[in-house]
Design an enzyme around this catalytic site. Structure first.
Site, PDB file in Angstrom:
ATOM      1  N   HIS A 228      67.103  54.899  27.499  1.00  0.00           N
ATOM      2  CA  HIS A 228      67.800  54.829  26.207  1.00  0.00           C
ATOM      3  C   HIS A 228      68.407  56.188  25.865  1.00  0.00           C
ATOM      4  O   HIS A 228      67.772  57.217  26.035  1.00  0.00           O
ATOM      5  CB  HIS A 228      66.819  54.403  25.114  1.00  0.00           C
TER       6      HIS A 228
ATOM      7  N   THR B 127      61.952  55.374  31.035  1.00  0.00           N
ATOM      8  CA  THR B 127      62.362  55.835  32.363  1.00  0.00           C
ATOM      9  C   THR B 127      63.532  56.818  32.298  1.00  0.00           C
ATOM     10  O   THR B 127      63.802  57.525  33.267  1.00  0.00           O
ATOM     11  CB  THR B 127      62.739  54.624  33.230  1.00  0.00           C
ATOM     12  N   GLU B 128      64.242  56.817  31.179  1.00  0.00           N
ATOM     13  CA  GLU B 128      65.345  57.786  30.997  1.00  0.00           C
ATOM     14  C   GLU B 128      65.555  58.027  29.512  1.00  0.00           C
ATOM     15  O   GLU B 128      65.656  57.072  28.748  1.00  0.00           O
ATOM     16  CB  GLU B 128      66.668  57.233  31.552  1.00  0.00           C
ATOM     17  N   ASN B 129      65.630  59.310  29.138  1.00  0.00           N
ATOM     18  CA  ASN B 129      66.076  59.673  27.788  1.00  0.00           C
ATOM     19  C   ASN B 129      66.455  61.152  27.827  1.00  0.00           C
ATOM     20  O   ASN B 129      65.697  61.975  28.335  1.00  0.00           O
ATOM     21  CB  ASN B 129      64.943  59.434  26.770  1.00  0.00           C
TER      22      ASN B 129
END
Ligand code: NOJ
Length: 558
Positions: free
Chosen positions: A346, A413-415
């Site tokens: 996100h 998993t992604e920011n």
């Protein structure tokens, strides 16, 4: 008999009502922007950073690696910013031990990376050839991580499909990808599953489908508007489910790991939370994003709103069937429940309102949704054009996921956030601000009851940012791409993230403000180091060329 039948019926209705209300729980009208929350994360919360193969490894044609669709795409003119390619990128293939020292320095609990399919299967087909050199590379990387007590979280598909599969079959447009991908995953479980316990099948399939097969901004660059993305997504969802079942039946008992998928999604906030039309539009935006993949995986089928909208628009176009493919009832039950955890990527948020797109102007994924996206001009936008910093959207998205999919175990998993263009400024206070805000909203979401177990900062290093080339830097560490040694320098955010990890959260205002001050103090020293870099590379040249020359001279004279 009658009575038990009635009771049975009543129970059935009750179950139905419970199911429906479970999925409708999300409260659109309650967006409270609480003040900063000082507190800590649950014990055992996992802190990490991430990367992906094509974005960092380089070595695109070394040691027997086959071509991926990204190698081919970037070698065509005009596809990426300044025609940048990932040919050498951060040279992560050669420098993984150095990078693990950086991970150590940050005190991370986990590291997320991806395996390049064509590095270990050059044509993508297992029976053609397995490249043992490639297999060894990831094995060494995993061993090195474990040696330092860092948990590997491994993505099987971060967009680098073997080119042969694209050329021969049309890539994700073709159903045969399901079995090829399953063979590849199976090899990974076989070779690495004794040591890897967290597997992510696909990273951000939304991008693969929409940008790869609908808009063509990403490899393989196809513009199959209105159909390509839906077909690609359909095969990806089935491939994910198949790999989950393979792990479940063949490996789980022995290896005791978990398999999930990583979905990326922006949050969509209704422009006016008292307006029902805006609420419906915002929900559609989110359902067409994360719901497109999550609903089949958690409930067995596409979101009703996607079926309704795409179905209606297809009929208006005069098509006999919907452009959105359908799952058979066997497929639905096979797909439902195939995620041991949900990976969430996100970055940003949009305000959403209703907008009708007439079907006669051509159908696309974007016009099927009937929404318009807006941004608040006061939102900070330090880097990528699309990336506005809106921390509260993160908490909203996490709560939405909790209510829609039965409160699954979540790994972020992604920011993270990028910076503009060629910026060589290591004092990245805007990134500190971004991480501080987003991580705090994640903490609030955990207090709301969302089951988040870990967080992955995106990304460890500056790296190749797809069609944006090297113009957008997401790294905690700055990489000097002009220097052939690709040296890494810590940005101020490294110091700040380190403190969050050490305290497992935000202890109190005084301390957190102090961290920020300290982080910016250290970065000015690093800035000087970076400024001195041309000198360093020159000095290496001196050792390489001048020292041997001087030595030869000495020998001659003596
Ligand atoms: C999501 C992608 O998975 C990742 O590779 C990329 O770097 C980020 N978005 C930022 O654009």
């Amino acid at each position: 008999m009658m009575l038990s039948h009635r009771v049975g019926q009543a129970c059935h209705v009750l179950v139905l009502v419970l199911c429906l209300s479970a999925a409708e729980d999300f409260d659109w009208s309650a967006n409270n922007h609480d003040s900063f929350y000082y507190g800590t994360f649950p014990n055992g919360f996992s802190w990490g950073a991430g990367s992906s193969a094509y974005q960092t490894e380089g070595a695109w044609d070394k040691d027997g690696k086959g071509l991926s669709i990204w190698d081919v795409f970037t070698h065509k003119k005009g596809k990426t910013f300044l025609n940048d390619t990932g040919d050498s990128s951060c040279e992560g293939y050669y420098k993984f031990k150095d990078d693990i020292s950086l991970i150590k320095e940050l005190n991370l609990n986990h590291y997320r990376f991806s395996i390049s399919w064509p590095r270990i299967m050059p044509t993508g087909i297992r029976s053609d050839h397995v490249n043992e050199k490639g297999v060894k590379y990831y094995s060494a990387l995993i061993d090195e991580l474990l040696k330092h007590n860092i948990t590997p979280i491994v993505t099987l598909y971060h967009w680098d499909l073997p080119q042969v599969l694209q050329e021969k079959y049309g890539g994700w447009q073709n159903i045969s990808m399901i079995n090829y991908f399953n063979d590849f995953a199976n090899l990974c479980f076989e070779r690495y599953g004794d040591r890897v316990k967290y597997w992510i099948t696909f990273n951000n399939p939304w991008s693969v489908a929409v940008e790869g097969y609908e808009t063509g901004e990403h490899a393989p660059g196809l513009k199959l508007r209105g159909t390509g993305a839906y077909r690609a997504a359909h095969h990806i969802i089935k491939a994910h489910a198949k790999v989950w079942h393979t792990y479940d039946t063949q490996w789980r008992n022995k290896q005791r790991g978990m398999v999930g998928i990583s979905l990326s999604g922006d949050w969509g906030e209704p422009v006016d939370i008292t307006n029902q039309k805006d609420i419906e539009a915002a929900e559609r935006y989110v359902q067409f994003y994360i719901g497109w993949f999550a609903t089949p995986i958690f409930h067995g089928d596409y979101p009703q709103v996607m079926k309704d909208f795409i179905g209606r628009k297809s009929a208006q176009q005069g098509l006999g069937t919907s452009r959105l493919p359908t799952f058979s009832s066997q497929e639905k039950s096979y797909i439902k429940g195939t995620s041991d955890f949900l990976g969430v990527g996100h970055f940003t948020t949009r305000y959403i309102t209703q907008k009708n797109f007439p079907f006669n102007r051509g159908s696309t994924y974007f016009s099927d949704r009937d929404v318009a996206e807006l941004v608040d001009p006061r939102w900070p936008d330090p880097g990528s054009e699309w990336l506005y910093s809106v921390p509260w959207g993160f908490r909203r998205l996490l709560n939405f996921i909790k209510t829609q999919y039965g409160n699954p175990v979540i790994f972020i998993t992604e920011n993270g956030v990028s910076e503009k263009m060629m910026c060589t400024e290591l004092c990245d206070d805007w990134r500190i601000q971004y991480y501080k805000g987003y991580i705090n909203e994640m903490l609030k979401a955990i207090r709301d009851g969302v089951n988040v177990k870990g967080y992955t900062a995106w990304s460890l290093l500056d790296k190749f940012e797809w069609d944006e080339g090297y113009s957008e830097r997401f790294g905690l560490y700055y990489v000097d791409f002009k220097n052939k040694n690709k040296p890494r320098y810590p940005k101020a955010s490294v110091q700040f993230y380190k403190r969050i990890i050490k305290s497992n959260g935000f202890p109190n205002q005084r301390e957190v403000e102090n961290w920020k001050m300290k982080a910016t103090e250290t970065c000015s020293t690093s800035n000087q180091l970076l400024a001195a870099d041309p000198l360093t590379s020159h000095m290496e040249m001196v050792t390489e060329v001048v020292v041997p020359t001087v030595c030869t001279l000495c020998i001659l004279i003596s």
